[in-house]
Design an enzyme around this catalytic site. Structure first.
Site, PDB file in Angstrom:
ATOM      1  N   ARG A   1       0.838  -1.209   0.000  1.00 39.93           N
ATOM      2  CA  ARG A   1       0.000   0.000   0.000  1.00 39.93           C
ATOM      3  C   ARG A   1       0.870   1.255   0.000  1.00 39.93           C
ATOM      4  NH1 ARG A   1      -4.930  -1.683  -0.064  1.00 39.93           N
ATOM      5  NH2 ARG A   1      -5.345  -3.714   0.911  1.00 39.93           N
ATOM      6  N   ASP A   2       0.458   2.235  -0.805  1.00 43.88           N
ATOM      7  CA  ASP A   2       1.153   3.528  -0.820  1.00 43.88           C
ATOM      8  C   ASP A   2       0.973   4.191   0.542  1.00 43.88           C
ATOM      9  OD1 ASP A   2       2.118   5.605  -3.328  1.00 43.88           O
ATOM     10  OD2 ASP A   2       1.604   6.504  -1.392  1.00 43.88           O
ATOM     11  N   ILE A   3       2.039   4.788   1.052  1.00 43.99           N
ATOM     12  CA  ILE A   3       2.004   5.388   2.384  1.00 43.99           C
ATOM     13  C   ILE A   3       1.118   6.636   2.408  1.00 43.99           C
ATOM     14  CG2 ILE A   3       3.990   6.964   2.202  1.00 43.99           C
ATOM     15  CD1 ILE A   3       4.970   5.729   4.898  1.00 43.99           C
TER      16      ILE A   3
ATOM     17  N   ASN B   1       4.842   6.664 -13.359  1.00 40.87           N
ATOM     18  CA  ASN B   1       5.516   7.950 -13.520  1.00 40.87           C
ATOM     19  C   ASN B   1       6.963   7.683 -13.896  1.00 40.87           C
ATOM     20  OD1 ASN B   1       3.322   9.638 -12.868  1.00 40.87           O
ATOM     21  ND2 ASN B   1       3.609   9.219 -10.693  1.00 40.87           N
TER      22      ASN B   1
ATOM     23  N   HIS C   1       7.916   1.441 -10.373  1.00 39.47           N
ATOM     24  CA  HIS C   1       6.708   1.097  -9.612  1.00 39.47           C
ATOM     25  C   HIS C   1       5.475   1.464 -10.414  1.00 39.47           C
ATOM     26  CE1 HIS C   1       8.061   5.129  -8.443  1.00 39.47           C
ATOM     27  NE2 HIS C   1       6.778   5.473  -8.307  1.00 39.47           N
TER      28      HIS C   1
HETATM   29  P1  5GP Z   1       6.251   8.487  -7.710  1.00 33.57           P
HETATM   30  O1  5GP Z   1       5.993   9.940  -7.405  1.00 33.57           O
HETATM   31  O2  5GP Z   1       7.738   8.178  -7.703  1.00 33.57           O
HETATM   32  O3  5GP Z   1       5.557   7.988  -8.929  1.00 33.57           O
HETATM   33  O4  5GP Z   1       5.581   7.663  -6.520  1.00 33.57           O
HETATM   34  C1  5GP Z   1       6.244   7.349  -5.331  1.00 33.57           C
HETATM   35  C2  5GP Z   1       5.168   6.895  -4.369  1.00 33.57           C
HETATM   36  O5  5GP Z   1       5.789   6.270  -3.273  1.00 33.57           O
HETATM   37  C3  5GP Z   1       4.307   8.038  -3.811  1.00 33.57           C
HETATM   38  O6  5GP Z   1       2.935   7.825  -4.146  1.00 33.57           O
HETATM   39  C4  5GP Z   1       4.565   7.979  -2.307  1.00 33.57           C
HETATM   40  O7  5GP Z   1       3.407   8.248  -1.537  1.00 33.57           O
HETATM   41  C5  5GP Z   1       5.059   6.563  -2.103  1.00 33.57           C
HETATM   42  N1  5GP Z   1       5.964   6.392  -0.994  1.00 33.57           N
HETATM   43  C6  5GP Z   1       7.013   7.206  -0.674  1.00 33.57           C
HETATM   44  N2  5GP Z   1       7.669   6.730   0.410  1.00 33.57           N
HETATM   45  C7  5GP Z   1       7.010   5.582   0.770  1.00 33.57           C
HETATM   46  C8  5GP Z   1       7.221   4.636   1.836  1.00 33.57           C
HETATM   47  O8  5GP Z   1       8.137   4.721   2.655  1.00 33.57           O
HETATM   48  N3  5GP Z   1       6.345   3.591   1.908  1.00 33.57           N
HETATM   49  C9  5GP Z   1       5.313   3.436   1.009  1.00 33.57           C
HETATM   50  N4  5GP Z   1       4.509   2.383   1.191  1.00 33.57           N
HETATM   51  N5  5GP Z   1       5.095   4.319   0.013  1.00 33.57           N
HETATM   52  C10 5GP Z   1       5.935   5.374  -0.105  1.00 33.57           C
END
Ligand code: 5GP
Ligand code: ZN
Length: 114
Positions: free
Chosen positions: A28-30, A86, A99
């Protein structure tokens, strides 16, 4: 190793896992941006989806397969869902480890906030 998602793979940083295969991990996204927001990653480090797809198309397919199974388990298929990779600066990629965002569980609005 300073990659956040590699640290999640190694268990150094905890995450709420929803699915694990030999090659992929879903958690799950945080900071969820939708009612259901799951990230699907490769266990092996690749910077982004373009790098992954060209290095190992089979593994790229496994990421999509995990995303589809997770969407099914989350009950997102009937109403629809979105899968986002992204990639790079203009897309706002914050974590340089490939991801897929799997988003759903409510109407998601327009594809781009413009
Ligand atoms: P991006 O912006 O690189 O496409 O997405 C990165 C995602 O990783 C974001 O939606 C952010 O909320 C998530 N994220 C960042 N740090 C963590 C973490 O420590 N744990 C989890 N589960 N998600 C994270
Ligand atoms: Zn990594």
């Amino acid at each position: 190793m300073d990659c956040l998602f590699c640290r999640i793979v190694s268990g150094e940083i905890p995450a709420t896992l929803v699915r694990e295969t030999d090659t992929t991990l879903a958690f799950r996204d945080i900071t969820p941006k939708a009612a259901s927001h799951i990230l699907v990653i490769t266990k092996e480090h690749y910077a982004d989806v373009a790098t992954l797809a060209q290095a190992d198309a089979k593994l790229a397919g496994e990421v999509l397969e995990t995303a589809a199974i997770v969407a099914e388990h989350e009950g997102l298929v009937a109403d629809g869902f979105r899968v986002i990779f992204n990639t790079g600066e203009y897309a706002g990629q914050e974590v340089s480890h490939v991801h897929a965002h799997v988003l759903g569980g409510e109407p998601l609005g327009p594809m781009l906030a413009k």
